[in-house]
Enzyme design. Structure first.
Site: not given
Length: 284
Positions: A83, A136, A233-234
């Protein structure tokens, strides 16, 4: 309760006047509770696999263009949340970013420490579902190699690092106050891997999201506290020296009964496994 929130930094920094506004989500819907809740500053040498995704062209130079985290799993291979690189998050397809890079070996984003390496190729997980957040992850190929010491091994299916109760470390450069206070220095927080049954009860579906054990794991404390959120994120969740999760989504940050949800790394291991069935070497 609010709907589930992906944990990318997908709105402009309040203190960065040079950053172009992104007409995607309001501050409330993007989730601005706080990131690395209950965390503490660390030196990148303590988690050398933690790298930043950056684009000064898209996000300005106030934080060296950092907008998400990522993890070095090979000398030229980095994984992150899918994402983070979606059209919605970036405001354009990722191949239109003229300066997409990873920043590696750097504690303070504005220092000259470490290296900035161009991303040569992006491979999205074809099974990624943007609605449920299942699968994801994306795999990035770098234009130059990282030091071997920056690479972390990935935990395959059945690895004891996934066991409930295992202590893990999540790291990133996300908001630490919930009021747009994004640190320049790397932070981390200690969390515990939680049982799938507990995660499924926390996220049974509906406005807070749906937990899928085959592609996700959750970590934190049911009483609330240490957690990761917007801007992380990530980034990596590491336990027993192995990567077990990528920061993916949650409902707020550090809220009681709502632990953080991560992409389960064994799914990435399967995706990267060579045709001969051998595990990825981590030396690419």
């Amino acid at each position: 309760m609010r709907r589930s929130l992906v944990r990318a930094l997908i709105r402009p920094l309040a203190m960065a006047a040079t950053v172009t506004a992104i007409p995607l989500m309001s501050a409330a819907s993007a989730g601005a509770d706080s990131v690395v809740v209950g965390g503490f500053p660390i030196d990148v040498s303590q988690a050398p696999w933690t790298v930043a995704l950056a684009s000064r062209d898209r996000f300005g130079g106030t934080r060296a263009g950092q907008f998400c985290g990522a993890v070095a799993v090979g000398r030229t291979t980095v994984v992150t949340a899918a994402h983070c690189l979606s059209d919605d998050a970036l405001g354009s397809p990722p191949n239109r970013l003229r300066d997409l890079k990873v920043i590696a070996g750097r504690t303070d984003l504005l220092s000259q420490q470490g290296d900035e390496i161009a991303v040569r190729k992006i491979r999205f997980n074809p099974a990624y579902d943007a609605t449920t957040h299942s699968g994801d992850f994306a795999v990035l190929e770098l234009a130059a190699p990282l030091p071997q010491g920056a690479v972390v091994a990935m935990a395959d299916t059945g690895d004891p690092a996934y066991a409930p109760g295992t202590q893990a470390l999540v790291s990133g450069w996300g908001d630490t106050t919930g009021a747009g206070s994004y640190p320049y220095r790397l932070h981390a927080a200690r969390v515990r891997v939680l049982p799938d049954e507990m995660c499924a009860r926390a996220f049974p579906g509906g406005p807070d999201g749906s937990y899928r054990a085959e592609t996700m794991l959750c970590a934190g404390e049911l009483a609330g506290g240490p957690d990761a959120c917007q801007g992380d994120s990530g980034g990596p969740l590491v336990a027993r020296g192995r990567l077990i999760g990528l920061v993916s989504w949650g409902s707020g940050c550090g809220r009681p009964g709502l632990p953080g949800v991560y992409t389960r790394v064994s799914e990435i291991v399967r995706a990267l496994r060579p045709a001969d069935g051998a595990p990825p070497s981590g030396r690419s």
